[in-house]
Every structure is written in C-alpha cells, then in structure tokens.
Design a protein around this motif. Structure first.
Motif, mmCIF file in Angstrom:
data_model
loop_
_atom_site.group_PDB
_atom_site.id
_atom_site.type_symbol
_atom_site.label_atom_id
_atom_site.label_comp_id
_atom_site.label_asym_id
_atom_site.label_seq_id
_atom_site.Cartn_x
_atom_site.Cartn_y
_atom_site.Cartn_z
ATOM 1 N N MET A 2 0.813 -1.208 0.000
ATOM 2 C CA MET A 2 0.000 0.000 0.000
ATOM 3 C C MET A 2 0.855 1.270 0.000
ATOM 4 N N LYS A 3 2.180 1.102 0.073
ATOM 5 C CA LYS A 3 3.084 2.249 0.049
ATOM 6 C C LYS A 3 4.037 2.122 -1.127
ATOM 7 N N PRO A 4 4.454 3.253 -1.727
ATOM 8 C CA PRO A 4 5.367 3.170 -2.873
ATOM 9 C C PRO A 4 6.790 2.856 -2.431
ATOM 10 N N ILE A 5 7.578 2.391 -3.356
ATOM 11 C CA ILE A 5 8.990 2.163 -3.085
ATOM 12 C C ILE A 5 9.627 3.494 -2.686
ATOM 13 N N SER A 6 10.591 3.482 -1.796
ATOM 14 C CA SER A 6 11.208 4.729 -1.337
ATOM 15 C C SER A 6 12.328 5.153 -2.278
ATOM 16 N N THR A 7 12.606 6.451 -2.304
ATOM 17 C CA THR A 7 13.718 6.957 -3.119
ATOM 18 C C THR A 7 15.037 6.398 -2.610
ATOM 19 N N ARG A 8 15.129 6.179 -1.311
ATOM 20 C CA ARG A 8 16.353 5.618 -0.741
ATOM 21 C C ARG A 8 16.591 4.205 -1.261
ATOM 22 N N GLN A 9 15.521 3.426 -1.347
ATOM 23 C CA GLN A 9 15.671 2.065 -1.848
ATOM 24 C C GLN A 9 16.074 2.067 -3.321
ATOM 25 N N LEU A 10 15.500 2.977 -4.098
ATOM 26 C CA LEU A 10 15.861 3.075 -5.510
ATOM 27 C C LEU A 10 17.338 3.437 -5.667
ATOM 28 N N HIS A 11 17.810 4.323 -4.802
ATOM 29 C CA HIS A 11 19.224 4.689 -4.847
ATOM 30 C C HIS A 11 20.096 3.465 -4.549
ATOM 31 N N ARG A 12 19.710 2.682 -3.557
ATOM 32 C CA ARG A 12 20.485 1.494 -3.214
ATOM 33 C C ARG A 12 20.483 0.493 -4.365
ATOM 34 N N ILE A 13 19.348 0.369 -5.035
ATOM 35 C CA ILE A 13 19.232 -0.565 -6.162
ATOM 36 C C ILE A 13 20.192 -0.174 -7.277
ATOM 37 N N VAL A 14 20.262 1.119 -7.584
ATOM 38 C CA VAL A 14 21.162 1.591 -8.645
ATOM 39 C C VAL A 14 22.609 1.339 -8.262
ATOM 40 N N VAL A 15 22.977 1.677 -7.043
ATOM 41 C CA VAL A 15 24.363 1.509 -6.595
ATOM 42 C C VAL A 15 24.775 0.043 -6.656
ATOM 43 N N GLU A 16 23.912 -0.839 -6.174
ATOM 44 C CA GLU A 16 24.242 -2.269 -6.174
ATOM 45 C C GLU A 16 24.319 -2.823 -7.594
ATOM 46 N N ALA A 17 23.439 -2.354 -8.486
ATOM 47 C CA ALA A 17 23.478 -2.816 -9.872
ATOM 48 C C ALA A 17 24.748 -2.335 -10.569
ATOM 49 N N ALA A 18 25.154 -1.092 -10.284
ATOM 50 C CA ALA A 18 26.378 -0.559 -10.876
ATOM 51 C C ALA A 18 27.593 -1.345 -10.409
ATOM 52 N N GLN A 19 27.618 -1.705 -9.134
ATOM 53 C CA GLN A 19 28.728 -2.511 -8.617
ATOM 54 C C GLN A 19 28.746 -3.883 -9.273
ATOM 55 N N ALA A 20 27.579 -4.490 -9.428
ATOM 56 C CA ALA A 20 27.496 -5.809 -10.054
ATOM 57 C C ALA A 20 27.898 -5.754 -11.522
ATOM 58 N N ALA A 21 27.650 -4.598 -12.162
ATOM 59 C CA ALA A 21 27.991 -4.432 -13.581
ATOM 60 C C ALA A 21 29.422 -3.952 -13.775
ATOM 61 N N ASP A 22 30.163 -3.828 -12.669
ATOM 62 C CA ASP A 22 31.567 -3.399 -12.710
ATOM 63 C C ASP A 22 31.703 -2.002 -13.327
ATOM 64 N N ILE A 23 30.805 -1.091 -12.915
ATOM 65 C CA ILE A 23 30.857 0.298 -13.367
ATOM 66 C C ILE A 23 31.508 1.118 -12.264
ATOM 67 N N ALA A 24 32.652 1.715 -12.578
ATOM 68 C CA ALA A 24 33.436 2.419 -11.557
ATOM 69 C C ALA A 24 32.897 3.814 -11.249
ATOM 70 N N LYS A 25 32.084 4.368 -12.129
ATOM 71 C CA LYS A 25 31.570 5.724 -11.938
ATOM 72 C C LYS A 25 30.646 5.779 -10.717
ATOM 73 N N ARG A 26 30.610 6.950 -10.096
ATOM 74 C CA ARG A 26 29.704 7.145 -8.966
ATOM 75 C C ARG A 26 28.311 7.448 -9.519
ATOM 76 N N VAL A 27 27.397 6.530 -9.348
ATOM 77 C CA VAL A 27 26.080 6.669 -9.969
ATOM 78 C C VAL A 27 24.965 6.666 -8.921
ATOM 79 N N GLY A 28 23.838 7.199 -9.331
ATOM 80 C CA GLY A 28 22.614 7.195 -8.542
ATOM 81 C C GLY A 28 21.453 7.190 -9.516
ATOM 82 N N PRO A 29 20.228 7.181 -9.030
ATOM 83 C CA PRO A 29 19.067 7.183 -9.931
ATOM 84 C C PRO A 29 19.079 8.349 -10.914
ATOM 85 N N HIS A 30 19.564 9.523 -10.469
ATOM 86 C CA HIS A 30 19.553 10.692 -11.348
ATOM 87 C C HIS A 30 20.541 10.539 -12.500
#
Length: 302
Positions: A209-237
């Motif tokens: 009943m509640k939407p996903i949080s922006t904090r969780q989306l940020h964590r998802i991007v960071v973890e995906a970037a690490q798994a993809a071996d992307i060295a750049k500092r990334v976030g949802p933006h």
C-alpha cells in the motif's frame, strides 16, 4: 527518508508554512527541507523567524559563509526563506534581501549506452529492472519514479503521466514500445505476487500500500552498478542525465528534451550540450576544412 521535521510539534506559523507548501503540491521531501532551513534561521535568531529584519538576514548569511556552509546549501536555504517570506508571512521585501551566491555547476556523471545496458541487466529482479528502465527510458526523477501509479501509464497515447514533478508541475513523459513491454511483464509478475493493483503503485514498497522509497531506488542503482563493474559514482539521477545526453547525441532538438524532462527553464536542459560527446565528435573542425594537413604529408623532422 525520515520525516522528523514534519513530525515535530506544530506551531501556527509552522502549520501555515506547511499549508502553503501543500497548496502548491510540494513533495514531502521538499517540505522537510524547507522546514529545516527556516528552522535554521529561527535557531540563529533565537526567536520566531517571522520577526526577522533585513539586518538579521544579512547577519545570518554572513554567519553561514564564515561558518563554512557550502554554497549549494546556502542557496538552498535562500530558496526556502524566499518562499517563507514571500508566501507565508507576506514580506517580499525581506525575500529580496537574501543573496544567492554564484556557484559553478559541476557536469553530471553520464553513463555510456553500453554501461546503461549492463546496469539494467545487473538488477536482481524484474521490479528493479522495470523501475530503473523507467528512470532511463523516460528520463524521470527518482521521486517521480517512486510515486508512479499503474493508472499513470497511458498505453493508448504511449505516455507516462507525471502528476507531481519538481515544484508540483504536471508533465507527460515518453513511453517507448520496449518500456511498455517490460512494464506489462512486471504487471503480470506483480499480480501473480499479489502486490500489484489496478489503482495501486506501479512500484510498491515493502508494504504493497506504500510506494517504493527513493532511498531504496538509490540502493538498487548503486548495487546494480557494482554488479555491472561500473566504476563511476552513480545514482538514480544518473539515468536521467544519461537519457537526456543520449537523446541530444541522437539529434533530438533540445527544446523537445526540455519538455520530456519537465524542465521549466531551457538553461537547465542546455547543460547536457556540454557532455554530449558524440555531438562534439560529429562536428567538423574549421581547421580540417582548410585541408592543410594530410596524413603522411608531415615531415618527420617537424
């Protein structure tokens, strides 16, 4: 994110400020920031902020600068106080006394197309892949992705209706055929999991009943970037920046990109012209047009 600023005891002045922001459809995150920043002035004064004078505001800004407050933070406080004095206490004369400092804007981090593909493929579930694909495929802000509802997806007109963009503005974002296919896959999977409802959130949080949080989306991007071996500092933006840059490199008119991003000012969109490397490489230098230097014709002796 924590909402302690909104949960604090409500004074009549504070409630008036909240009402003014709510009336203008400010997000809860923005309201927290504005309440915090107006509170900074109150703490400095040691009395209610609506009693401030022009000299008080000057001393407050000098104190911030002497205390080493970063320029972006000072400018953010100016925005909050200008809103407070203009709309809540009807003292636009004081709002004009606040000084916004010049600050060179850093160029945003942008992923290559290959890096975007690797990042999206590195997500751990269909829901996360769909959410990040919306951020990149439609160029939405993280808060806009988080608060999308199923009914915001208009498959007939191939649009995503963004009801509360920055500043409470409404705009339509693009909905590509591939993104629609992915969202339909997520809809089927979400219904099977019992978390998707026709009038519910497109990306429910831990509680359906509640939407996903922006904090969780940020964590998802960071973890995906690490798994993809992307060295750049990334976030949802980063995905939104990449969306705009890649469109510009593909020759899409910058005014069209402005509309797709929901920017109020073209100046904000023009920033991407500075980082569109493919656009730069496609331009022929006037030196090349002179035809003075041909490969192999330069003497090795210089």
């Amino acid at each position: 994110m924590p909402h302690s600023a909104l949960d604090a005891p409500i004074s009549p002045l504070r409630q008036r400020l909240i009402d003014d922001m709510t009336l203008r459809r400010f997000s809860q995150e923005t309201q927290c920031i504005y309440l915090r920043d107006v509170g900074r002035l109150a703490t400095f004064l040691g009395r209610p902020p609506d009693t401030a004078t022009a000299d008080d505001l000057r001393r407050f800004q000098v104190w911030q600068q002497d205390d080493g407050v970063p320029v972006p933070t000072m400018n953010s406080i100016v925005s909050a106080l200008r809103f407070f004095f203009t709309h809540t206490v009807d003292r636009p004369d004081l709002a004009r006394k606040l000084v916004r400092l010049a600050h060179p804007r850093k160029l945003p981090v942008v992923l290559s197309r290959d890096e975007v593909a690797r990042l999206l493929n590195a997500t751990t579930c269909l829901k996360h892949q769909a959410a990040l694909s919306v951020a990149y495929g439609a160029g939405l802000r993280v808060a806009e992705v988080a608060t999308l509802k199923v009914t915001d997806i208009d498959s007939e007109r191939m649009l995503i209706q963004v009801e509360r963009g920055k500043g409470g503005r409404y705009h339509n974002a693009m909905l590509s055929a591939d993104l629609l296919t992915l969202l339909r896959q997520w809809w089927i999977a979400g219904r099977r999991q019992g978390v998707m409802h026709r009038d519910g959130w497109l990306f429910p949080g831990q509680h359906p009943m509640k939407p996903i949080s922006t904090r969780q989306l940020h964590r998802i991007v960071v973890e995906a970037a690490q798994a993809a071996d992307i060295a750049k500092r990334v976030g949802p933006h980063t995905l939104r920046h990449s969306f705009a840059t890649h469109l510009l490199e593909d020759g899409v008119d910058i005014r069209v990109i402005q509309v797709l991003l929901g920017h109020a000012k073209l100046d904000n969109t023009a920033l991407y012209a500075k980082i569109a490397t493919r656009t730069v490489r496609a331009v022929t230098s006037p030196l090349d047009r002179l035809g003075l230097f041909k490969p192999g014709e330069i003497s090795p002796d210089g």
